[in-house]
Design a protein around this motif. Structure first.
Motif, short mmCIF file in Angstrom:
data_model
loop_
_atom_site.label_atom_id
_atom_site.label_comp_id
_atom_site.label_asym_id
_atom_site.label_seq_id
_atom_site.Cartn_x
_atom_site.Cartn_y
_atom_site.Cartn_z
N SER A 168 54.41 37.03 45.33
CA SER A 168 54.42 36.66 46.75
C SER A 168 53.62 35.40 47.00
CB SER A 168 53.89 37.82 47.60
OG SER A 168 52.57 38.17 47.24
N THR A 169 52.45 35.25 46.34
CA THR A 169 51.61 34.08 46.59
C THR A 169 52.20 32.81 45.98
OG1 THR A 169 50.25 34.73 44.68
CG2 THR A 169 49.43 35.33 46.86
N ILE A 170 52.77 32.92 44.78
CA ILE A 170 53.39 31.73 44.18
C ILE A 170 54.61 31.31 44.99
CG2 ILE A 170 54.53 30.80 42.13
CD1 ILE A 170 52.75 32.62 40.44
N SER A 171 55.39 32.26 45.45
CA SER A 171 56.53 31.94 46.31
C SER A 171 56.06 31.25 47.57
CB SER A 171 57.31 33.21 46.67
OG SER A 171 57.87 33.81 45.53
N GLY A 172 55.02 31.78 48.19
CA GLY A 172 54.46 31.17 49.38
C GLY A 172 53.95 29.77 49.11
N GLY A 173 53.34 29.58 47.95
CA GLY A 173 52.85 28.26 47.58
C GLY A 173 53.96 27.24 47.44
N LEU A 174 55.07 27.64 46.79
CA LEU A 174 56.21 26.74 46.64
C LEU A 174 56.77 26.34 48.00
CD1 LEU A 174 58.19 28.36 43.67
CD2 LEU A 174 56.64 26.41 43.59
N LEU A 175 56.92 27.32 48.89
CA LEU A 175 57.48 27.05 50.21
C LEU A 175 56.52 26.21 51.07
CD1 LEU A 175 59.06 30.55 50.91
CD2 LEU A 175 60.28 28.44 50.38
N ALA A 176 55.22 26.27 50.73
CA ALA A 176 54.23 25.49 51.48
C ALA A 176 54.06 24.08 50.92
CB ALA A 176 52.88 26.21 51.45
N GLY A 177 54.70 23.78 49.79
CA GLY A 177 54.64 22.43 49.25
C GLY A 177 53.76 22.25 48.03
N ALA A 178 53.29 23.34 47.43
CA ALA A 178 52.52 23.25 46.19
C ALA A 178 53.46 23.39 45.00
CB ALA A 178 51.47 24.36 46.15
N ASN A 179 53.17 22.69 43.92
CA ASN A 179 54.02 22.85 42.75
C ASN A 179 53.71 24.18 42.05
OD1 ASN A 179 51.72 22.46 41.19
ND2 ASN A 179 52.34 20.45 40.42
N HIS A 180 54.50 24.51 41.05
CA HIS A 180 54.40 25.83 40.42
C HIS A 180 53.00 26.11 39.87
CE1 HIS A 180 58.76 25.20 40.46
NE2 HIS A 180 58.89 26.52 40.38
N LYS A 181 52.47 25.17 39.10
CA LYS A 181 51.16 25.38 38.48
C LYS A 181 50.06 25.50 39.52
CE LYS A 181 48.00 23.59 34.98
NZ LYS A 181 47.72 22.52 33.99
N THR A 182 50.11 24.67 40.56
CA THR A 182 49.10 24.71 41.61
C THR A 182 49.15 26.04 42.35
OG1 THR A 182 49.19 22.32 41.91
CG2 THR A 182 48.32 23.61 43.74
N ALA A 183 50.36 26.48 42.69
CA ALA A 183 50.52 27.76 43.38
C ALA A 183 50.01 28.91 42.52
CB ALA A 183 51.99 27.98 43.75
N ALA A 184 50.32 28.86 41.22
CA ALA A 184 49.87 29.92 40.32
C ALA A 184 48.36 29.93 40.16
CB ALA A 184 50.54 29.75 38.95
N GLU A 185 47.77 28.74 40.01
CA GLU A 185 46.32 28.67 39.82
C GLU A 185 45.58 29.13 41.08
OE1 GLU A 185 43.07 25.72 37.72
OE2 GLU A 185 45.01 24.90 38.36
N PHE A 186 46.07 28.73 42.25
CA PHE A 186 45.43 29.19 43.48
C PHE A 186 45.61 30.70 43.64
CE2 PHE A 186 45.18 29.71 48.17
CZ PHE A 186 43.89 29.25 48.34
N SER A 187 46.76 31.19 43.20
CA SER A 187 46.99 32.64 43.22
C SER A 187 45.95 33.37 42.38
CB SER A 187 48.40 32.94 42.69
OG SER A 187 48.61 34.33 42.54
N PHE A 188 45.61 32.81 41.21
CA PHE A 188 44.59 33.40 40.36
C PHE A 188 43.22 33.39 41.05
CE2 PHE A 188 46.84 32.13 36.11
CZ PHE A 188 47.88 32.99 36.44
N LEU A 189 42.90 32.25 41.67
CA LEU A 189 41.58 32.09 42.28
C LEU A 189 41.35 33.05 43.45
CD1 LEU A 189 41.32 28.20 42.18
CD2 LEU A 189 39.86 29.80 40.94
N ILE A 190 42.39 33.28 44.25
CA ILE A 190 42.22 34.21 45.37
C ILE A 190 42.43 35.66 44.95
CG2 ILE A 190 42.80 32.47 47.10
CD1 ILE A 190 45.57 33.71 47.35
N ALA A 191 42.85 35.86 43.69
CA ALA A 191 43.04 37.22 43.20
C ALA A 191 41.72 37.95 43.06
CB ALA A 191 43.77 37.21 41.86
N LEU A 192 40.70 37.24 42.55
CA LEU A 192 39.43 37.91 42.24
C LEU A 192 38.81 38.58 43.46
CD1 LEU A 192 37.33 38.53 40.07
CD2 LEU A 192 36.19 36.39 40.67
#
Length: 265
Positions: A168-192
Motif C-alpha cells: 500500500s505504501t509503495i503504491s501510494g508513493g508511486l502515485l504521489a510521484g516518488a520512484n520505486h526505490k524511494t517509495a520502498a525506502e520511505f516505506s521501510f523508514l516509516i515501518a519501524l
C-alpha cells in the motif's frame, strides 16, 4: 513437526515477506495452517517475530534515524528527509490502528478478509504501476511533506489483514510521484515506528500467554526473521526499480487462490 523447526520456518517466512508487497500476515496464516501451528500461542509468536524484522530495519537505517533527531535541520532550504516526513507518514495509520484495533482483531482477522485484501492490494499495485506520472522524487531526501502524507494515508489500508503495508505504501508513493526505490525506502523508514507501536500493543495484550518455556521457540523465530529480513530488504531495494510491482501483484492473486483452497475450503 517439532515446534522449534516450525518456529524456524515461520521466522524465515516472516523475514522474506515483511518488506515485500505480498502480505506477511497472509503468508504466516497460510503456512501456520499448513504446519498445524494455530491458536493464541501462534498469534503471540507472530507478534514476536515481527519485532525481529523491525530490528533489521533499525540496524540497516540507524544512522538515518539518528539524523532525524537533529531538529535543527527541519525547514532548511536544502531538501532533506526530516522528522516531520516520518511523522506525516506514520500518524494516519497510527490513528487508524488505535481507533480500530479491537475491531480489526475481532472482525477482520478472518481468512475471507485476507483473501479479499490480497486481491484488492494486487489491483491497487497494478493500478499504481499503470497510472503513476513522472517521478519528481528520486531519493527519500527529495520527498515533500505532501508526498510523505499521501504515503502515510495509503498506509492506513494496511490495517486490514492481508493488504500489505509495503504494497500500500509503495503504491501510494508511486502515485504521489516518488520512484520505486524511494517509495520502498520511505516505506521501510516509516515501518519501524508504526510496527513497533502495533506489535508492542499486541504484545502487552498477549503477556499472559507468554511462558518461560516458550523462550527458545520465540528466540528461534525472532533471530530467523531478523537475519532473513536484513538480506531481503537490501536485495529488494536493488531490484524494485527493475522488476516493479506488477509481478508481486500477480503473485498475490495466486496466493489468494492457494489461501482459499488450503485455509477456507
Amino acid at each position: 513437526m517439532n515446534e522449534h523447526i516450525i518456529a524456524f520456518i515461520l521466522g524465515i517466512v516472516e523475514g522474506l515477506t515483511e518488506f515485500l508487497p505480498v502480505s506477511s500476515t497472509g503468508h504466516l496464516i497460510l503456512v501456520g495452517n499448513l504446519l498445524g501451528f494455530k491458536g493464541q500461542k501462534a498469534n503471540t509468536f507472530e507478534v514476536i517475530i515481527q519485532l525481529g524484522s523491525m530490528l533489521a530495519i533499525l540496524v540497516l537505517y540507524w544512522k538515518r534515524y539518528l539524523s532525524l533527531l537533529n531538529f535543527s535541520t527541519i525547514r532548511k532550504p536544502e531538501k532533506k528527509l526530516d522528522a516531520i516526513h516520518i511523522i506525516l507518514g506514520v500518524i494516519p495509520a497510527a490513528f487508524a490502528g488505535l481507533l480500530l484495533h479491537d475491531f480489526i482483531k475481532t472482525q477482520l482477522f478472518s481468512p475471507k478478509v485476507v483473501v479479499i485484501s490480497l486481491v484488492a492490494g494486487a489491483i491497487l499495485m497494478i493500478f499504481a504501476e499503470k497510472k503513476h506520472g513522472n517521478f519528481t522524487s528520486n531519493t527519500v531526501d527529495e520527498l515533500s511533506y505532501k508526498q510523505a502524507l499521501i504515503i502515510g494515508l495509503f498506509q492506513c489500508l494496511a490495517v486490514v489483514p492481508g493488504f500489505s503495508r509495503s504494497g500500500s505504501t509503495i503504491s501510494g508513493g508511486l502515485l504521489a510521484g516518488a520512484n520505486h526505490k524511494t517509495a520502498a525506502e520511505f516505506s521501510f523508514l516509516i515501518a519501524l515506528p508504526i510496527m513497533v507501536g502495533a506489535t508492542g500493543l499486541d504484545l502487552i495484550k498477549s503477556l499472559h500467554f507468554l511462558h518461560t518455556s516458550d523462550i527458545p521457540l520465540f528466540s528461534i523465530g525472532f533471530i530467523a526473521a531478523f537475519v532473513v529480513a536484513m538480506f531481503v530488504a537490501v536485495l529488494f531495494l536493488k531490484l524494485i526499480e527493475k522488476i516493479g510491482l506488477t509481478i508481486f501483484a500477480y503473485y498475490r492473486i495466486v496466493l489468494a487462490a492457494l489461501f482459499y483452497v488450503f485455509v477456507i475450503l
